[in-house]
Design a protein around this motif. Sequence first.
Motif, mmCIF file in Angstrom:
data_model
loop_
_atom_site.group_PDB
_atom_site.id
_atom_site.type_symbol
_atom_site.label_atom_id
_atom_site.label_comp_id
_atom_site.label_asym_id
_atom_site.label_seq_id
_atom_site.Cartn_x
_atom_site.Cartn_y
_atom_site.Cartn_z
ATOM 1 N N PRO A 145 0.844 -1.207 0.000
ATOM 2 C CA PRO A 145 0.000 0.000 0.000
ATOM 3 C C PRO A 145 0.875 1.251 0.000
ATOM 4 O O PRO A 145 1.871 1.325 0.715
ATOM 5 N N THR A 146 0.518 2.208 -0.804
ATOM 6 C CA THR A 146 1.265 3.473 -0.838
ATOM 7 C C THR A 146 1.079 4.221 0.470
ATOM 8 O O THR A 146 -0.024 4.328 0.988
ATOM 9 N N HIS A 147 2.219 4.684 1.036
ATOM 10 C CA HIS A 147 2.200 5.358 2.334
ATOM 11 C C HIS A 147 1.478 6.696 2.230
ATOM 12 O O HIS A 147 1.599 7.433 1.248
ATOM 13 N N SER A 148 0.700 7.005 3.283
ATOM 14 C CA SER A 148 0.028 8.306 3.367
ATOM 15 C C SER A 148 0.988 9.292 4.018
ATOM 16 O O SER A 148 1.277 9.185 5.222
ATOM 17 N N LEU A 149 1.498 10.223 3.240
ATOM 18 C CA LEU A 149 2.580 11.100 3.684
ATOM 19 C C LEU A 149 2.094 12.536 3.783
ATOM 20 O O LEU A 149 1.473 13.064 2.858
ATOM 21 N N THR A 150 2.379 13.191 4.934
ATOM 22 C CA THR A 150 2.107 14.617 5.097
ATOM 23 C C THR A 150 3.197 15.221 5.956
ATOM 24 O O THR A 150 3.683 14.580 6.915
ATOM 25 N N LEU A 151 3.643 16.424 5.644
ATOM 26 C CA LEU A 151 4.691 17.118 6.386
ATOM 27 C C LEU A 151 4.123 18.235 7.256
ATOM 28 O O LEU A 151 4.891 18.964 7.899
ATOM 29 N N GLY A 152 2.816 18.374 7.287
ATOM 30 C CA GLY A 152 2.195 19.396 8.126
ATOM 31 C C GLY A 152 2.092 20.746 7.434
ATOM 32 O O GLY A 152 2.335 20.895 6.233
ATOM 33 N N LYS A 153 1.716 21.748 8.251
ATOM 34 C CA LYS A 153 1.519 23.090 7.716
ATOM 35 C C LYS A 153 2.854 23.773 7.462
ATOM 36 O O LYS A 153 3.890 23.384 8.005
ATOM 37 N N ASP A 154 2.833 24.815 6.621
ATOM 38 C CA ASP A 154 4.020 25.605 6.366
ATOM 39 C C ASP A 154 4.537 26.175 7.686
ATOM 40 O O ASP A 154 3.758 26.472 8.610
#
Length: 692
Positions: free
Chosen positions: A258-267
């Motif tokens: 499964p493709t990883h769900s990636l987020t780096l957050g807000k600016d």
Amino acid sequence: MTSVCVGRLTLNLALLLCAGVARAQLSAAFNHPDTVCLGAPVTLTNQSTGATSYSWNFCNAYTDTVGNNVPGCPDPALTVYSGATPPAFSYSIPGTYTVCLTATAGAATAQACHPIVVKRAPTIVFGTDTFFCAGQTAVLNAPVSPGIKNTWNTGSDSNQLTITVPGTYSLTSTYYGCTLSQTTTAAELANPSVQLPKDTVFCDSGVLKYTTNQPVTFIWNTGSIADTALVTTSGTYWLQLNERGCTALDSIHCKVVPTHSLTLGKDTSFCGPGRLIYHPQDSVGVTYLWNTGSDSSSTAVLSSGTYTLAYMDTGCTATASIQCTVIPKPHIPFPADTTFCDSGMLRYTTLLPVTYYWNTGATGDSLEVTASGLYKLIADNNGCADTSTIQATVAQAPVVVLPADTTFCGPGVLRYVSPLSVTYSWNTGSASAVTTVTTTGLYTLTVDNSGCTATGTSQVTVKPVPQVDLGNDTAVCLSKPFVLDAGDPGDTYLWQDGSTGQMYAVTQAGAYTVTVTDNGCSASSTIHVSAADVPYITLGGPQPICPGETIVLQANPDTAAYTYTWQDGTTGPTHAVTVPGIYTVTATDACTTYTASVDVQTGVCVVRVPNAFTPNGDGYNDVFRVLGTEVVDQFSLTIYDRWGRTVYASRDKEAGWDGGAYPTGTYVYELHFRYALTGSAYMQKGTILLAR
């Protein structure tokens, strides 16, 4: 009288006279096959006797192939034949036929009947073309039935023929008069080839596709019969290619990730350089790649811009970006500690629009320091600040006072002691208040008071000191001249008695001192002279010696003050003697000589056996030997261990036992010898100790 038998009829005629002629015996008989093949020719041979006419019925009775008696003859082609020899005929319907022959002679008849089984010939089931796959075989089956004989062109008579190589194969089968034959051409077919790629990974799902120019059909274990298969779960997928019945199989392991769900957050923003860190729940087997080039889970943020992370898990990549703003942070490059001599200035300047806050209350970019203490500065750039502290020490500057010029006779000492608590550093390497001066030159001293330093110099001339040495205290022969030499010709001299010469003659025991002066520098030396002893030595009383024996004479005392000379010119305190005689040694020292003598006499010489020896390699008593053997002409020595085993045996009286590898312990000897002069023979036993 007449008798009739079905199958074979014999008619006995008592004696029938007809027109005066005697007639032969009447019988009906014929040879026939028991079983024939359907359509095969049937030949009957008439063996009747005494008949004048014959009647054949080829279907007198019929039973079908399942055992039913059928009235009438089912084969309309069969007819009744009259004649002695019937022609060959064949049956067109299988079953059991009863054939009958009626023989007639006048009014008398005889009949013979036999069953003939008609069977349908088996069918050869293989065709004219046969194929088999490479690496496999083909099997040709011959008909199998009782009474059939099969013959292959390979020479085999088996009911089956296994084909492993291409070629033409034929079968001939004989069955109750029928001959069957079939020929087939066997060809080897190439197997299709299939090679799936190496194990692979799909992100979420994927499609396996196999492309080939071969005229094949496809079968995947997913059920697909196309050249593609859909992969939705991890597992092993196989593909079978089929070409004219020949197959090839290959498999591949597919992992669906499964493709990883990636987020780096807000600016976000950073005060000066920062670091972005991504914390996944599971990082086993994961690789990272930021657009900065970092390949870890974090990256340095050095400037404002967009930062992108590629997160790769088992070949599947997810990306995310974040906008970062970097506010320049001031940097105050204060050293950890510093020292000012009497006073000093702390200063920090920058091109950034900062405001300054000192812990003294000052707000400028510089601060004058007049007292020791901890100083703190805060530089603030729009809320992004840097703080630095420095321990400043205000120390008193020291001074150094050395003599401008000075002269030493031989090595001397320069000294300066500061009233302050300073450290010292001379150019000689000395770290104390003094330094040793050994050569002419400029000497420099630097003193340090908590970082405040001062330096002074002094030009030093070092004059050589005269070298005078009257030697070690000594004992001399006062009867002989003994002169002391102060050396260094050209210098001035002063002895203990006021004499001023370089040389001084000693006439009695006492202490003698001289002072030598050269270019204003003096040196002294003293020697104690005593009277030397007259030498005395002794060699002891008379000593015995046996033939072949060696004794060592020792001069006593043995001292390095004497030199020793023996009557034969040899020197040293010891002398080896092998024959009787008078031996003399002379001892000489610095004063005189002394001579001593000893009488070495022939002793009572008999055979002697030592009771111990030490074979340890030190050169002393390493070999066990019988002594006094120079007076014997026959000799035999045997040595035994504690168990009676022989450890040494010899007839050589000069030889000896070195102990070999035997351990420390007590050993038994047995000695046989004969004295040469008397001819008396002796046997002697005893024990010896081997000690290592």
